[in-house]
Scaffold this active site. Structure first.
Site, PDB file in Angstrom:
ATOM      1  N   LYS A   1      75.107  -6.566 -53.983  1.00 23.02           N
ATOM      2  CA  LYS A   1      75.755  -7.683 -53.734  1.00 23.02           C
ATOM      3  C   LYS A   1      75.594  -8.333 -55.056  1.00 23.02           C
ATOM      4  O   LYS A   1      77.097  -9.372 -55.676  1.00 23.02           O
ATOM      5  CB  LYS A   1      74.405  -8.636 -53.881  1.00 23.02           C
ATOM      6  CG  LYS A   1      74.603 -10.540 -53.366  1.00 23.02           C
ATOM      7  CD  LYS A   1      73.378 -11.345 -53.381  1.00 23.02           C
ATOM      8  CE  LYS A   1      72.848 -11.024 -54.958  1.00 23.02           C
ATOM      9  NZ  LYS A   1      71.897 -11.869 -55.341  1.00 23.02           N
TER      10      LYS A   1
ATOM     11  N   ASP B   1      74.504 -12.916 -50.170  1.00 29.06           N
ATOM     12  CA  ASP B   1      72.882 -13.780 -50.875  1.00 29.06           C
ATOM     13  C   ASP B   1      71.791 -13.829 -49.655  1.00 29.06           C
ATOM     14  O   ASP B   1      72.564 -13.869 -48.366  1.00 29.06           O
ATOM     15  CB  ASP B   1      73.724 -14.648 -51.789  1.00 29.06           C
ATOM     16  CG  ASP B   1      73.499 -15.846 -51.607  1.00 29.06           C
ATOM     17  OD1 ASP B   1      74.233 -15.820 -50.350  1.00 29.06           O
ATOM     18  OD2 ASP B   1      74.067 -16.277 -52.442  1.00 29.06           O
TER      19      ASP B   1
END
Ligand code: SF4
Length: 205
Positions: A115, A133
């Site tokens: 991420k 997220d």
């Protein structure tokens, strides 16, 4: 088509979405994204404001001890691990002097996962990415893009299939903002939401 409804609404709500982390150098973005795990961008910006101002080069940041770093970032949580990761990332990036456009390299840095690398690659190099997220994860389910049992990686794959590649970075940023300000985890603003007709959780919220 739901895709167009979602895109249009996100464009109305967030016509010019951008990362809310404050940074002046490529390595500051990388460090701030790493620090933002499990906390808000706002608290990271507060914690790094003085730090980045006083230590405004990689060489200067590299002089800081883990204890020094802790003192600056103590308010953001997970301070022990994050300070060690911060020190390690600064040391590694300082060897080459810049953040490279290289996912493999980035994901080998301490504290940097898929991420974080995606956020950095999208913001610094405009590499088409989807950084899933907590907001993107939740909103994707509510909007029916992913399913209840999908994990983060599966959600990323579905988002990439659902939207056109040219739109990934913009929609990624818009979904983060939509989840942060509208479709919040608790008490989402459903009464004012124009996506309610396609939402899978409208009755729950
Ligand atoms: S209706 Fe509520 S839960 Fe559904 S997308 Fe809109 S804000 Fe989120």
């Amino acid at each position: 088509m739901n895709k167009e409804i979602i895109k249009n609404e996100l464009d109305i709500l967030f016509p010019n979405p951008k990362c809310e982390l404050e940074y002046s150098h490529d390595y500051e973005l990388l460090l701030s994204v790493m620090l933002s795990a499990q906390t808000t961008d706002k608290s990271v910006n507060i914690a790094t404001k003085e730090l980045y101002k006083k230590y405004d080069t990689l060489d200067k940041l590299n002089t800081l001890s883990i204890e020094d770093i802790k003192n600056y970032i103590k308010r953001i949580g997970f301070v022990s691990n994050k300070s060690k990761n911060f020190k390690s990332i600064v040391s590694e990036i300082n060897k080459i002097g810049y953040v490279p456009n290289d996912r493999e390299y980035l994901e080998k840095l301490n504290g940097v996962g898929r991420k974080t690398a995606s956020v950095v690659l999208a913001n610094l190099f405009n590499v088409p990415s989807f950084a899933v997220d907590t907001h993107v994860f939740r909103v994707s389910k509510r909007l029916g893009i992913s399913n209840k049992n999908d994990d983060v990686l599966k959600t990323e794959k579905k988002l990439k299939k659902y939207f056109d590649e040219k739109d990934w970075n913009k929609i990624n940023s818009q979904l983060v903002l939509f989840g942060r300000y509208n479709c919040t985890s608790r008490n989402p603003k459903c009464k004012n939401c124009n996506l309610i007709s396609i939402c899978k959780e409208k009755n729950k919220n």
